[in-house]
Structure formats: C-alpha cells, structure tokens
Design a protein around this motif. Structure first.
Motif, short mmCIF file in Angstrom:
data_model
loop_
_atom_site.label_atom_id
_atom_site.label_comp_id
_atom_site.label_asym_id
_atom_site.label_seq_id
_atom_site.Cartn_x
_atom_site.Cartn_y
_atom_site.Cartn_z
N PHE A 1 12.71 12.04 -2.22
CA PHE A 1 13.44 11.13 -1.35
C PHE A 1 13.14 9.67 -1.67
O PHE A 1 13.91 8.78 -1.35
CB PHE A 1 13.08 11.40 0.11
CG PHE A 1 11.59 11.32 0.36
CD1 PHE A 1 10.81 12.47 0.29
CD2 PHE A 1 10.98 10.11 0.63
CE1 PHE A 1 9.44 12.38 0.51
CE2 PHE A 1 9.61 10.04 0.85
CZ PHE A 1 8.85 11.19 0.78
N GLY A 2 11.96 9.39 -2.23
CA GLY A 2 11.55 8.02 -2.48
C GLY A 2 10.05 7.84 -2.28
O GLY A 2 9.27 8.77 -2.48
N LEU B 1 13.41 4.50 6.49
CA LEU B 1 13.11 5.17 7.75
C LEU B 1 11.69 4.80 8.16
O LEU B 1 10.77 4.81 7.33
CB LEU B 1 13.23 6.69 7.59
CG LEU B 1 14.61 7.22 7.18
CD1 LEU B 1 14.53 8.71 6.91
CD2 LEU B 1 15.64 6.92 8.26
N ILE B 2 11.50 4.49 9.43
CA ILE B 2 10.20 4.03 9.91
C ILE B 2 9.65 5.04 10.91
O ILE B 2 10.29 5.34 11.93
CB ILE B 2 10.29 2.63 10.56
CG1 ILE B 2 10.64 1.57 9.50
CG2 ILE B 2 8.96 2.28 11.21
CD1 ILE B 2 12.10 1.38 9.25
N TYR B 3 8.46 5.57 10.61
CA TYR B 3 7.78 6.53 11.46
C TYR B 3 6.44 5.94 11.91
O TYR B 3 5.92 4.99 11.32
CB TYR B 3 7.49 7.84 10.69
CG TYR B 3 8.71 8.57 10.19
CD1 TYR B 3 9.29 9.58 10.95
CD2 TYR B 3 9.26 8.28 8.95
CE1 TYR B 3 10.39 10.28 10.48
CE2 TYR B 3 10.37 8.96 8.47
CZ TYR B 3 10.93 9.96 9.24
OH TYR B 3 12.00 10.64 8.79
N GLU B 4 5.88 6.55 12.98
CA GLU B 4 4.51 6.21 13.32
C GLU B 4 3.59 6.74 12.22
O GLU B 4 3.86 7.76 11.59
CB GLU B 4 4.10 6.83 14.66
CG GLU B 4 4.04 8.35 14.67
CD GLU B 4 3.43 8.90 15.95
OE1 GLU B 4 2.54 8.25 16.50
OE2 GLU B 4 3.86 9.98 16.37
N VAL C 1 11.05 4.66 1.95
CA VAL C 1 12.11 3.92 1.27
C VAL C 1 12.91 4.90 0.42
O VAL C 1 12.39 5.48 -0.54
CB VAL C 1 11.53 2.81 0.38
CG1 VAL C 1 12.65 2.04 -0.30
CG2 VAL C 1 10.67 1.87 1.22
N LEU C 2 14.21 5.13 0.77
CA LEU C 2 15.04 6.10 0.07
C LEU C 2 15.49 5.55 -1.28
O LEU C 2 15.81 4.36 -1.41
CB LEU C 2 16.26 6.47 0.91
CG LEU C 2 16.02 7.58 1.97
CD1 LEU C 2 15.06 7.10 3.04
CD2 LEU C 2 17.33 8.00 2.58
N THR C 3 15.49 6.42 -2.28
CA THR C 3 15.84 6.00 -3.63
C THR C 3 17.34 5.91 -3.85
O THR C 3 17.82 5.09 -4.61
CB THR C 3 15.25 6.98 -4.66
OG1 THR C 3 15.68 8.31 -4.34
CG2 THR C 3 13.74 6.92 -4.63
N SER C 4 18.12 6.77 -3.17
CA SER C 4 19.57 6.79 -3.40
C SER C 4 20.26 5.87 -2.42
O SER C 4 20.04 5.93 -1.21
CB SER C 4 20.12 8.22 -3.24
OG SER C 4 21.53 8.22 -3.34
N LYS D 1 0.83 -1.20 0.00
CA LYS D 1 0.00 0.00 0.00
C LYS D 1 0.87 1.26 0.00
O LYS D 1 1.51 1.60 0.99
CB LYS D 1 -0.92 -0.02 1.23
CG LYS D 1 -1.93 1.11 1.26
CD LYS D 1 -2.86 0.95 2.46
CE LYS D 1 -3.88 2.07 2.54
NZ LYS D 1 -4.76 1.93 3.72
N LYS D 2 0.89 1.95 -1.12
CA LYS D 2 1.66 3.18 -1.26
C LYS D 2 0.82 4.36 -0.76
O LYS D 2 -0.33 4.53 -1.17
CB LYS D 2 2.03 3.39 -2.72
CG LYS D 2 2.77 4.68 -3.02
CD LYS D 2 3.06 4.77 -4.51
CE LYS D 2 3.66 6.11 -4.87
NZ LYS D 2 3.90 6.24 -6.32
#
Length: 719
Positions: free
Chosen positions: A612-613, A672-675, A630-633, A605-606
């Motif tokens: 940044f991604g 990176l994981i956020y709430e 999810v970072l692209t670089s 689910k996007k």
C-alpha cells in the motif's frame, strides 16, 4: 569615641561566563601581580614582580596613553561582548584575609572610542559596575575578603557597551585582623575611599611604604565630586618623626606623618562613595604630629548630618592615643552612609586649636551570594576534564551560567540542564550527575562515553535524556521506569545489551533504542517449544483474522460502489467526508498537508511499509501520537479505492481496532491517519521479530483473534 552598630543588609546582585588562570609567585608572600595581556615577567620601579596572565581566552592589545609610562598599563586583555562570563582563577589560603584589586585603562584599544560598560564579580557575587568615562583614566576596584575556599574567581561579564577588558589583577595577603568584622563570613568589604590627608604629592602611598600594598590616595588629587567643600583655613602639616602605629596593618608611617589642620576651627569635606548608600565600615586615623604648647589643646567632634548621636564623642588625640606621635583610630564597624557623604570635624568651645585629620578608610559591606546549590556537585564533574568548557571557573549559575549549563532564576539557583553534546567526553558517565535533583534535561550525546548507564532515580524531575552515539555497554537500568516525568529517552547507536525494561514501553514517551544490536524489546524468557507452538497457532489465528478483515472490506467497498459516480474524489477543502449514515461518528477529519508535515517532521521516521505504501511516525500539536500511511497509487482507480476506504474506516469504531483519525488528500498525495500503537504490530507479536523477546501463548492468540472478529463482524453483518 563610642562605637555604633547598625546591621544593614545590602541588596544582592548577581551576574557571569569565564576564564582560567592559576596564581603566579611573587617576591612577597601572598602577592600576585598579573600584567593582563603582557607576554613576559618583569619587576617594576617600586620592586613589585609582574607576571603575564597567560590565559587561553580573550585577545590582547597594546595601548599608548599620554603621561602613562608604567609597563603594566601598556597592555590589556579584552573579551567578546557576549552572554558569557570570563574569569581568572587565583589560588588562596582558606580562612585568610586578602585584598583583591583590578584596574582598567581603556586607552581606546579597539579604535572605536566607545567607552565600555560591563560588570565584575568575585565568584557568584556581583562586585561592581565598570563604567569607563575617560579613555586615559584608570578605573580601580578593590575588595577585602576572608577566603573560604582554596581558589577565587574574578569574572568579567554583561557588557552593555563595548567589550569587557582588564589591565591588571592584583592579590595581596594580610597577616593580622585589622579588617576583621562580625559579618565577614557573609559580607565582603568593598573599598570606597582610602585617603591620605595632607599628602605632599599627588602620588599614592603604596608598596614598599605600605607592606600590604594598599593604595592611599592623595588628597591633592582633584576628582569630580570627591573631596570638595574644603573649609577655609585648611592647611597641611607634616613631620619626619616616627609614628607608633602599634600594629602592622594600620596605615603606614608615611601616611600618618602628614595631616590637614582646620586652623579656623573646622575641617569640612564632601565626597562621593562608590557603591553606597548602604551599610559600611569606616575608620578615621589620628596622630598628633604638632608640638603643642602647655596652654594649647586640640579637642573636636565629628559631625555627620542625620547622625546626631555621633557628635557626642569628643576626640582629644594626645589623650586618646596616650601620647604624641601615636596612632588613635576611632571608627564605626557598621554604619549606614549615603552616596554623597558630607562630614565635618569641629573644635569644641574649650579647644584652642582646630581639628586634625591624618587618614580615613571607608568600605561598603557587600553581601556574598551563596551561589548555586549544585555548585559543589558540578565542580566534581568538571574536575575530571581539562577541556575549555571545563575551565570556565566560578559558580556554574551566578552571576551568569556557564555556556553549557541552564539554571533556574532563584536567588540560590539550581541546575536544570546539562548541554554537553559532542564535547569529546570519555570514560564513564559521571555519577555526580545523578545527584542533581533539579535536573530536567541531560544531553551527553555524540561523545565517547563508556560503561553502563547509572541510576538516575535521584533526578526526579528528569524529562529528557540524550545518550545516543556513545559507546555505552550493559543494559538499560530498570530504575529508568521510576522517573515520573520522563518524556524522551535516546540511547541509539551504543553497545547496549539485554532486555528493555517493560515499564519503559508503558510510558507515554519518545524512546529510541535503534543501533544496539544486542538490546532486545521485552523479556527473553520462554522455551523454544513455546515459540514453535505459538508460531503455529499464530499463523492459524492470523489466517482467520485476514479472512474476516477481507470480508469486512469487500462488503463495505461494494456498498460505496453502488452509490459512487464516475470521477468522484474526496473534497480537499472540506473538513469531513460523509457516508450514508447521519451518525456524527461516521465521518473522517481532513488534515492539512502542512499539519502532517509538521507532525512527522517532514516524514522523518519510517515505521513500516507494504504494498500500500509507507507508514511514518508523527506527533500532533496536542501531543497525540499518530501513524501516517502514505498510499503509493494516486491513479483514478487508486483515488476511488482511497475514497471507499476512508468512508468504510470512518464507520468502524471498536475498542479492539486501531482508531482511524482521518485522512489527507492534497498535492496529488493520499494519506490515512491512525492512532499510533506502541510495542510493535500484531504480526510482529504473533510470529515476527518480537517473538524473540516475548512469546505469546496460544490462549492469548485465540483471544486476539476473537477480539479482532468482534471489532469487524458487526459491520460485516450490518452491511
């Protein structure tokens, strides 16, 4: 003879999946004779009309059994050995007594020589276990019942070995009250023995001699553990004279014209009673068919081991029946009997002749199951449809549930799940579903349902609702916010319109409304003027927030670069990455890639994207909802920036900022994981698409800017 009453409740057994058939007509009122697996109607040698069962499920088979020439036993219908029940549905007249009879002749129809074992039930009530012990023998089950509904269901299920099958199914209507009991509203009478003593052949007496087509089995038939221990001196007697039976449901005349006599003073038998031990209904039938001399007498007692009080009554047939060739029928309407019944008729000391016995009937009280509490409700639902799933018949939960229903395991179960995904349902959502107070899951997705979503307030236990991929119109009812246990709501890809009730966004639940172009998130109130002013102020506030955020990130990045060595990256195997501070809160949790893939269902689910991604929605095992960036670089420079950002974000904790939970750096991927925050992004609320549904006034926008600054400035100043 005295009557003895012992109220003995039997254990309740339950089972079930099903089949449909409506009763066919016969030349006798209330007679139905189904040739299971047959393909055409016919009349047999005794004048009974047989009809093919003509049902949609199961398969037919033809068999050949030595010495069996009756046409109705040349075919059968068999069903899969699965978890379903397969039912025949017959029309009856309410408050009328019937005999239902089912027969089973295996004949090795499947060429496996595996003797089947399965269950048969009447409605929600377990009737009997069918155990085939000989491929060439017919197993027969009979039940006497008082109809309480316009239809009955006879169901086969729970195959232990082999496949459930049936050879014939017969329904016979009674006219009088010979089988009336004080308990018939709560109990059936399961036939255990119906014996014609002194029979002149092994053939049973039935229609047309018995107008109700009961099977009076000959005592000449030799069966294992049945009518053994016959006393010496037992002889057969008969007459051609008519017998006055008084009422038409008493044994037929042909049965009463034969008898056995204990010429040595005793009649003794032992027989196995199917279904016992338990409470039963037992009758003995006597008629004096011998011409006694003036000095001869026939008096005797019934002796049952363990029942001494029964032997007190003396039977004098001529005296009790008030004449010769007349019926006398002493019995017990409720008596406790064992599985192996030993009984004896012995003459009294003042009798010159031994005892005489014409016939006997023994039935067991079979407790009726009350069935599912929701049975009448769900019956109203299925009455609207004619598809296979709606024709399973019987009780929705007992003895086993319908294929699309889940039930509780209570003695009187409730429906907890309706699974009707992709069943070609049309029309409105049935309002009767809203009356299922025990319902937990409702799956109606993938159909062609129209109309509005009804009020499900009565379903207080409802947790999961699937209505996606239909043609539903109207708005989402505000009553959905009153469901205290609602966890998942799927209404995507319909034609819903209006505003989503605000309370649904306040619930901790999964909620999908995509694909409804006229359905808006939030209220549509607010003037165009407010929207313009709000957008202008929002742009200014967003600029301030952006500047402050950049200063925070720039300062934090500078501090980390001063300490960083070339080639530095986050250690994948370590659970935390430490910053300068020794404070435990200034650390980030390292998530395993496998855990992130499970939480996001492999990034299914996007929910956002940018330079940044991509950001994906997920849910951890402890039910915490997360947003995964999810970072692209993944270049050397990108890894350095990722490391710096993790270090900085690990130090920032404030009630006005989204909580940073950790990171994942594995298989050349950086995340990176956020709430996860419901109700959209700040940008959307300030001047994005959400402003169409809800306007934020300028005071609220200033408060947002102030709170954002409070969340970041302390770290900027400290740095």
């Amino acid at each position: 003879m005295e009557y003895y009453y012992y109220y003995f409740r039997l254990p309740l057994l339950v089972f079930s999946l099903l089949f449909l058939i409506h009763s066919s007509s016969s030349q006798m009122p209330g007679f139905v004779s189904l040739d299971c697996g047959g393909n055409e109607s016919f009349t047999d040698d005794i004048g009974l009309m047989w009809s093919p069962d003509n049902i949609a499920y199961g398969e037919t088979a033809s068999i050949a059994v030595a010495n069996e020439t009756r046409r109705e036993y040349m075919t059968l219908r068999h069903f899969p050995a699965d978890s379903r029940k397969y039912c025949y549905i017959l029309n009856v007249t309410s408050r009328t007594r019937y005999l239902i009879r089912a027969t089973f002749l295996y004949g090795n129809f499947d060429n496996n020589n595996v003797y089947p074992k399965f269950d048969i039930s009447l409605g929600a009530t377990h009737w009997s276990n069918i155990v085939i012990a000989d491929a060439d023998d017919i197993e027969t089950r009979e039940l006497i019942f008082l109809a309480s509904t316009p239809t009955i269901s006879v169901c086969l299920s729970n195959a232990t070995t082999g496949q459930p099958f049936i050879s014939t199914l017969e329904l016979r209507q009674f006219n009088g009250s010979a089988y009336y009991t004080d308990f018939e509203d709560n109990y059936y009478l399961s036939v255990s023995a119906r014996i014609n003593f002194g029979a002149d052949s092994e053939a049973p007496v039935r229609y047309p001699d018995d107008p109700f087509d009961r099977l009076w089995q000959s005592d000449s038939v030799k069966k294992a553990n049945y009518l053994v221990d016959v006393a010496p001196g037992t002889t057969k007697v008969s007459t051609k004279l008519p017998i006055d039976a008084n009422r038409d449901e008493r044994p037929p005349e042909k049965v009463m014209q034969t008898a056995v006599v204990g010429s040595n003073g005793s009649l003794t038998y032992r027989l196995n009673l199917d279904g016992f031990p338990g409470s039963g209904w037992a009758m003995t039938y006597f008629a004096e068919i011998e011409d006694l001399k003036p000095d001869e007498s026939r008096k005797f007692r019934l002796v049952l081991p363990g029942n001494p009080d029964i032997s007190k009554a003396i039977v004098n047939i001529e005296e009790n029946a008030q004449g010769k060739y007349r019926l006398y029928e002493p019995g017990f309407t409720n008596i406790s009997l064992p599985f192996v019944l030993s009984f004896r008729f012995g003459k009294t000391v003042d009798s010159s002749l031994g005892p005489l016995l014409n016939a006997m009937e023994i039935n067991k009280y079979l407790e009726k199951s009350e069935g599912s509490i929701d049975g009448p409700i769900i019956s109203n639902v299925v009455s609207r449809y004619s598809s296979d799933w709606a024709l399973e018949g019987g009780d929705p939960c007992l003895p086993v549930p319908w294929s699309w229903v889940h039930c509780t395991s209570d003695p009187q179960p409730r429906i907890v799940a309706i699974m009707l995904s992709g069943k070609n349902l049309t029309g409105n959502i049935p309002l009767d579903l809203t009356k299922l107070s025990g319902l937990v899951e409702l799956w109606l997705d993938g159909n062609s349902l129209t109309g509005s979503i009804p009020d499900f307030t009565g379903c207080v236990n409802l947790q999961i609702i699937h209505l996606e991929n239909n043609q539903l119109t109207g708005g989402l009812p505000s009553s959905l916010t009153n469901l205290p246990n609602l966890k998942e709501m799927y209404v995507q890809n319909n034609m819903l319109s209006g505003s989503v009730p605000k309370g649904l966004f306040n619930k901790n639940m999964t909620f999908n409304i995509t694909g409804n172009k006229d359905l808006r998130k939030g209220s549509s109130s607010g003037s165009r003027k407010n929207a313009i002013i709000g957008a202008s102020i929002g742009a200014a506030v967003l600029l301030i927030v952006t500047i402050v955020s950049c200063l925070c990130l720039h300062k934090g990045s500078k501090r980390n670069r001063d300490k960083e060595q070339p080639g530095h990256s986050l250690p994948v195997q370590k659970p935390v990455v430490a910053s300068k501070s020794e404070t435990p809160t200034e650390s980030a949790h390292c998530f395993a890639l496998s855990d992130i893939e499970v939480a996001t269902k492999r990034f299914e689910k996007k929910i956002g994207s940018g330079g940044f991604g991509v950001v994906y929605y997920g849910k951890l095992k402890d039910d915490r909802e997360i947003a995964v960036k999810v970072l692209t670089s993944n270049s050397y420079q990108g890894k350095r920036e990722f490391s710096n950002e993790v270090t900085l974000l690990s130090r920032i904790h404030h009630r006005n900022l989204v909580q940073f939970l950790g990171y994942c750096q594995e298989d050349e991927r950086s995340m990176l994981i956020y709430e996860f925050m419901h109700n959209g992004t700040l940008k959307e609320h300030l001047y994005g698409p959400l402003t169409r549904g809800r306007s934020i006034n300028w005071i609220k926008r200033l408060e947002i800017a102030e709170d954002s600054a409070k969340g970041c400035l302390p770290y900027f100043i400290k740095s």
